[in-house]
Design an enzyme around this catalytic site. Structure first.
Site, PDB file in Angstrom:
ATOM      1  N   ARG A 125     -77.202  38.548 -28.141  1.00 43.07           N
ATOM      2  CA  ARG A 125     -77.554  39.145 -26.842  1.00 43.07           C
ATOM      3  C   ARG A 125     -78.596  38.354 -26.071  1.00 43.07           C
ATOM      4  NH1 ARG A 125     -77.386  43.457 -30.183  1.00 43.07           N
ATOM      5  NH2 ARG A 125     -75.468  44.676 -30.023  1.00 43.07           N
ATOM      6  N   LYS A 146     -77.976  29.727 -13.525  1.00 38.36           N
ATOM      7  CA  LYS A 146     -76.534  29.988 -13.657  1.00 38.36           C
ATOM      8  C   LYS A 146     -76.009  29.209 -14.855  1.00 38.36           C
ATOM      9  CE  LYS A 146     -74.840  30.586  -8.954  1.00 38.36           C
ATOM     10  NZ  LYS A 146     -73.884  29.964  -8.038  1.00 38.36           N
ATOM     11  N   GLU A 188     -76.579  15.678  -4.255  1.00 38.10           N
ATOM     12  CA  GLU A 188     -77.225  17.000  -4.282  1.00 38.10           C
ATOM     13  C   GLU A 188     -78.691  16.917  -3.844  1.00 38.10           C
ATOM     14  OE1 GLU A 188     -75.604  19.800  -4.755  1.00 38.10           O
ATOM     15  OE2 GLU A 188     -73.934  19.424  -6.138  1.00 38.10           O
ATOM     16  N   LYS A 230     -84.432  24.108  -3.856  1.00 41.73           N
ATOM     17  CA  LYS A 230     -83.527  25.085  -4.459  1.00 41.73           C
ATOM     18  C   LYS A 230     -84.315  26.276  -5.011  1.00 41.73           C
ATOM     19  CE  LYS A 230     -79.656  25.857  -7.523  1.00 41.73           C
ATOM     20  NZ  LYS A 230     -78.685  25.322  -8.483  1.00 41.73           N
ATOM     21  N   GLU A 240     -77.771  35.754  -6.061  1.00 36.29           N
ATOM     22  CA  GLU A 240     -76.792  35.316  -5.082  1.00 36.29           C
ATOM     23  C   GLU A 240     -76.220  36.428  -4.215  1.00 36.29           C
ATOM     24  OE1 GLU A 240     -73.557  32.859  -6.632  1.00 36.29           O
ATOM     25  OE2 GLU A 240     -74.018  31.505  -4.996  1.00 36.29           O
ATOM     26  N   ARG A 244     -78.878  32.411  -0.934  1.00 35.36           N
ATOM     27  CA  ARG A 244     -78.434  31.378  -1.863  1.00 35.36           C
ATOM     28  C   ARG A 244     -77.161  30.682  -1.376  1.00 35.36           C
ATOM     29  NH1 ARG A 244     -79.436  32.083  -8.352  1.00 35.36           N
ATOM     30  NH2 ARG A 244     -78.542  30.097  -8.944  1.00 35.36           N
ATOM     31  N   ASN A 248     -74.624  26.044  -0.550  1.00 35.22           N
ATOM     32  CA  ASN A 248     -73.230  25.579  -0.552  1.00 35.22           C
ATOM     33  C   ASN A 248     -72.902  24.611   0.572  1.00 35.22           C
ATOM     34  OD1 ASN A 248     -72.403  26.958  -2.840  1.00 35.22           O
ATOM     35  ND2 ASN A 248     -72.143  28.850  -1.678  1.00 35.22           N
ATOM     36  N   HIS A 251     -69.986  22.337   0.253  1.00 37.54           N
ATOM     37  CA  HIS A 251     -69.260  22.699  -0.970  1.00 37.54           C
ATOM     38  C   HIS A 251     -67.908  23.348  -0.736  1.00 37.54           C
ATOM     39  CE1 HIS A 251     -72.790  21.441  -3.084  1.00 37.54           C
ATOM     40  NE2 HIS A 251     -72.310  21.804  -4.247  1.00 37.54           N
ATOM     41  N   HIS A 255     -65.318  21.542  -2.767  1.00 43.05           N
ATOM     42  CA  HIS A 255     -64.516  22.176  -3.824  1.00 43.05           C
ATOM     43  C   HIS A 255     -63.022  21.989  -3.562  1.00 43.05           C
ATOM     44  CE1 HIS A 255     -68.031  25.033  -5.002  1.00 43.05           C
ATOM     45  NE2 HIS A 255     -68.059  23.914  -5.690  1.00 43.05           N
ATOM     46  N   HIS A 268     -67.735  15.398  -8.134  1.00 44.20           N
ATOM     47  CA  HIS A 268     -68.340  16.482  -7.357  1.00 44.20           C
ATOM     48  C   HIS A 268     -69.277  15.955  -6.261  1.00 44.20           C
ATOM     49  CE1 HIS A 268     -69.890  20.449  -6.464  1.00 44.20           C
ATOM     50  NE2 HIS A 268     -71.128  20.008  -6.653  1.00 44.20           N
TER      51      HIS A 268
HETATM   52  N1  LIG Z   1     -75.557  25.808 -13.223  1.00 43.42           N
HETATM   53  C1  LIG Z   1     -75.672  25.271 -12.022  1.00 43.42           C
HETATM   54  O1  LIG Z   1     -76.390  25.763 -11.167  1.00 43.42           O
HETATM   55  C2  LIG Z   1     -74.942  24.013 -11.731  1.00 43.42           C
HETATM   56  C3  LIG Z   1     -75.250  23.275 -10.587  1.00 43.42           C
HETATM   57  C4  LIG Z   1     -74.589  22.079 -10.368  1.00 43.42           C
HETATM   58  C5  LIG Z   1     -73.649  21.647 -11.277  1.00 43.42           C
HETATM   59  N2  LIG Z   1     -73.359  22.389 -12.375  1.00 43.42           N
HETATM   60  C6  LIG Z   1     -72.358  21.938 -13.358  1.00 43.42           C
HETATM   61  O2  LIG Z   1     -72.780  20.672 -13.836  1.00 43.42           O
HETATM   62  C7  LIG Z   1     -71.637  19.940 -14.248  1.00 43.42           C
HETATM   63  C8  LIG Z   1     -71.756  18.530 -13.757  1.00 43.42           C
HETATM   64  O3  LIG Z   1     -72.970  17.982 -14.220  1.00 43.42           O
HETATM   65  P1  LIG Z   1     -73.176  16.424 -14.417  1.00 43.42           P
HETATM   66  O4  LIG Z   1     -72.790  15.717 -13.198  1.00 43.42           O
HETATM   67  O5  LIG Z   1     -74.547  16.248 -14.933  1.00 43.42           O
HETATM   68  O6  LIG Z   1     -72.037  16.064 -15.460  1.00 43.42           O
HETATM   69  P2  LIG Z   1     -71.979  15.716 -17.013  1.00 43.42           P
HETATM   70  O7  LIG Z   1     -72.868  16.584 -17.789  1.00 43.42           O
HETATM   71  O8  LIG Z   1     -70.543  15.703 -17.363  1.00 43.42           O
HETATM   72  O9  LIG Z   1     -72.528  14.219 -17.062  1.00 43.42           O
HETATM   73  C9  LIG Z   1     -71.832  13.189 -16.408  1.00 43.42           C
HETATM   74  C10 LIG Z   1     -71.482  12.055 -17.378  1.00 43.42           C
HETATM   75  O10 LIG Z   1     -72.650  11.316 -17.676  1.00 43.42           O
HETATM   76  C11 LIG Z   1     -72.833  11.201 -19.087  1.00 43.42           C
HETATM   77  N3  LIG Z   1     -74.269  11.160 -19.304  1.00 43.42           N
HETATM   78  C12 LIG Z   1     -75.150  12.181 -19.146  1.00 43.42           C
HETATM   79  N4  LIG Z   1     -76.393  11.735 -19.283  1.00 43.42           N
HETATM   80  C13 LIG Z   1     -76.319  10.420 -19.526  1.00 43.42           C
HETATM   81  C14 LIG Z   1     -77.289   9.402 -19.735  1.00 43.42           C
HETATM   82  N5  LIG Z   1     -78.589   9.666 -19.627  1.00 43.42           N
HETATM   83  N6  LIG Z   1     -76.851   8.156 -19.981  1.00 43.42           N
HETATM   84  C15 LIG Z   1     -75.533   7.881 -20.007  1.00 43.42           C
HETATM   85  N7  LIG Z   1     -74.576   8.784 -19.795  1.00 43.42           N
HETATM   86  C16 LIG Z   1     -74.974  10.041 -19.562  1.00 43.42           C
HETATM   87  C17 LIG Z   1     -72.128  12.386 -19.655  1.00 43.42           C
HETATM   88  O11 LIG Z   1     -71.761  12.168 -20.995  1.00 43.42           O
HETATM   89  C18 LIG Z   1     -70.920  12.494 -18.723  1.00 43.42           C
HETATM   90  O12 LIG Z   1     -69.950  11.581 -19.132  1.00 43.42           O
HETATM   91  C19 LIG Z   1     -70.438  20.684 -13.732  1.00 43.42           C
HETATM   92  O13 LIG Z   1     -69.797  21.330 -14.805  1.00 43.42           O
HETATM   93  C20 LIG Z   1     -71.014  21.705 -12.776  1.00 43.42           C
HETATM   94  O14 LIG Z   1     -70.266  22.892 -12.716  1.00 43.42           O
HETATM   95  C21 LIG Z   1     -73.997  23.540 -12.619  1.00 43.42           C
HETATM   96 ZN   LIG Z   2     -72.902  21.024  -6.127  1.00 42.77          ZN
END
Ligand SMILES: NC(=O)c1ccc[n+]([C@@H]2O[C@H](COP(=O)([O-])OP(=O)(O)OC[C@H]3O[C@@H](n4cnc5c(N)ncnc54)[C@H](O)[C@@H]3O)[C@@H](O)[C@H]2O)c1
Ligand SMILES: [Zn+2]
Length: 366
Positions: A125, A146, A188, A230, A240, A244, A248, A251, A255, A268
Site C-alpha cells: 500500500r 505522477k 521540456e 513545474k 490535475e 496543471r 501540456n 503536447h 502526442h 517525445h
Molecule cells: N511522471 C511524469 O510526470 C513524466 C513526465 C515526463 C515523462 N515521463 C515519462 O518518462 C519517460 C521518458 O523518459 P526518458 O526520456 O528519460 O526516457 P528513458 O528512461 O527511456 O531514457 C532514455 C534512454 O536513455 C538511456 N539512459 C538513461 N540515462 C542514461 C545515461 N545517464 N547514460 C546513458 N544512457 C542513459 C535509457 O536507457 C534509455 O535508453 C516516458 O515513459 C514518459 O511517459 C513521465
Molecule cells: Zn512531455
C-alpha cells in the site's frame, strides 16, 4: 558538495530536489536527511544502459553507510513500463524481503522513474520512493508525483500519484546520455520557460552553446529552473484539476505525432518541439499571440538541435483525429494550450477545428 536545491511545496508531502555534479557519491547522506533508514532493505530499479555505469558505484557507496540494497535491472525503453515487468519487480521486492520501512530507488530516466514509482506506490500500500534521474527529460518527471505503467490499450493508463521523499540529480550522469536524448530533455526545459518565464527563455538562448556541452553549473541551474516552473504549477494543482493543464504546451500535437510515430519516428521531445511551434502558429492565427512568438519559439528550439518543422509523412487529417483521441481531450472538444507571449500561455477551449486544420495544411506545404 556544490549543488542547487529546490523544494517542491506540497504540505506534508513536500520534498527536496538536489542537483549537482557528482551527487551520487553523496547519496547516503541525502537519504539519511530524507529520513530513509538503513535498517530496511532498499530496492534499486534501473535499466541495462544506466546499470552499466552507475549501479555498482551507487551500491558501493550506499554499502559504506550500512545501506543494504537489492537491484532490479530492466530492459531499456518504454516497453518496460508494462504489467509484466511490474509483476517481476514486485516478485523481486517480496523475495528480497522489503518491508514497510523500505524504499524504492529509481536510478534512470523517466521510464525507470514511472515504473519504480508505481512499484513504490503500490508495494504494501505504498512505501518510500527516491528518484535518482539520469536523463535531462527526467527533470520533468521528478516533479509532480505522477507514476505509471502502460496498458496495451494506452500509455500511462495504470498509475498513481506518489511523491518521492527526495530527488538526487547527479548532473555528471548526463555525460553518457546520447545527444538525441539530451535534445529531447531540453525540449521540456524550453517548454517550462515558454510557459511562464520569459527571462529563463532568454537565458536559455544566451547560454545554449555551453548548456549543449553540459557545463555542469549552468546545467544545474537549467534543471533547477525547469523544475521550479513545474513545481509552482503542481503545488497549486497537485491532482490535475486545472492549472496543471498548462504543462501540456505542445503536447496535444506532440502526442498525436508520437501516436502516429510508426510513420514519423519522432521521440517525445522532438514531437513536442514541433507541437510547440504549431501551437504558436495556431495562437497567431486565432489572434491571441504577440508578434514574433512563432519565430522566437522556433529559434530557441533550434538552438538545442530540435526539429521545428512539420514531420514528413503525416497528414493534418490523421493528426487531428489522433489529437481527438488523446486522453486529455474532454468530451471530444479540442482544448489547446496556446502562447500569448513568450512566458505566458493559456488553455483555450473550443478551438475551431478548421483553423487547426488550415494551420497544419500550411505547415505541410511550407
Ligand atoms: N511522471 C511524469 O510526470 C513524466 C513526465 C515526463 C515523462 N515521463 C515519462 O518518462 C519517460 C521518458 O523518459 P526518458 O526520456 O528519460 O526516457 P528513458 O528512461 O527511456 O531514457 C532514455 C534512454 O536513455 C538511456 N539512459 C538513461 N540515462 C542514461 C545515461 N545517464 N547514460 C546513458 N544512457 C542513459 C535509457 O536507457 C534509455 O535508453 C516516458 O515513459 C514518459 O511517459 C513521465
Ligand atoms: Zn512531455
Amino acid at each position: 558538495m556544490k549543488h542547487e536545491t529546490l523544494t517542491v511545496e506540497l504540505g506534508e508531502r513536500s520534498y527536496p530536489i538536489v542537483i549537482g555534479e557528482g551527487l551520487l557519491q553523496h547519496a547516503p547522506k541525502l537519504l539519511q536527511e530524507a529520513g530513509i533508514s538503513s535498517k530496511s532493505q532498499l530496492l534499486i530499479v534501473t535499466d541495462e544502459h544506466v546499470a552499466k555505469n552507475y549501479l555498482e558505484p551507487l551500491r558501493e557507496v550506499l554499502a559504506t553507510e550500512g545501506y543494504r540494497t537489492t537491484a532490479s535491472v530492466i530492459a531499456a525503453g518504454e516497453q518496460s513500463k508494462s504489467l509484466s515487468v511490474y509483476d517481476r519487480i514486485m516478485t523481486e521486492a517480496i523475495q528480497a524481503g522489503l518491508d514497510r520501512k523500505s524504499a524504492v530507488l529509481a536510478l534512470g530516466g523517466g521510464v525507470v522513474g514511472d515504473l519504480a514509482g508505481f512499484v513504490a506506490a503500490t508495494y504494501m500500500r505504498g512505501i518510500d520512493f527516491v528518484q535518482l534521474p539520469t536523463t535531462l527529460l527526467a527533470h520533468d518527471s521528478s516533479v509532480g508525483g505522477k507514476v505509471a505503467i502502460n496498458h496495451p490499450l494506452g500509455k500511462n493508463l495504470i498509475g498513481a500519484f506518489h511523491q518521492p521523499r527526495v530527488v538526487i540529480y547527479d548532473t555528471s550522469a548526463l555525460h553518457t546520455l546520447p545527444k538525441r536524448e539530451v535534445a529531447a530533455g531540453f525540449a521540456e526545459v524550453v517548454k517550462h520557460g515558454l510557459i511562464s518565464d520569459e527571462a529563463f527563455v532568454d537565458w536559455l538562448k544566451e547560454n545554449a552553446d555551453r548548456l549543449w556541452e553540459l557545463d555542469s553549473e549552468l546545467l544545474a541551474k537549467a534543471i533547477q529552473r525547469g523544475c521550479a516552473v513545474k513545481a509552482a504549477i503542481v503545488s497549486e494543482d497537485e491532482t490535475e484539476q486545472g492549472k496543471r493543464a498548462l504543462l501540456n504546451l505542445g503536447h496535444t500535437f506532440g502526442h498525436a505525432f508520437e501516436a502516429l510515430s510508426a510513420y514519423s519516428a519522432l521521440n517525445h521531445g522532438e514531437a513536442i518541439a514541433i507541437g510547440m511551434c504549431i501551437a504558436a502558429k495556431v495562437a497567431e492565427r486565432v489572434g491571441i499571440a504577440e508578434k514574433g512568438v512563432c519565430e522566437q519559439t522556433e529559434r530557441v528550439l533550434s538552438l538545442y538541435h530540435l526539429p521545428t518543422k512539420w514531420p514528413a509523412g503525416l497528414t493534418p487529417e490523421a493528426v487531428l483525429e489522433a489529437m481527438k483521441r488523446d486522453k486529455k481531450t474532454v468530451g471530444g472538444k479540442l482544448a489547446l494550450v496556446l502562447p500569448r507571449a513568450i512566458g505566458h500561455v493559456e488553455l483555450i477551449k473550443d478551438i475551431d477545428e478548421e483553423i487547426i486544420l488550415t494551420v497544419m495544411r500550411e505547415e505541410v506545404e511550407a
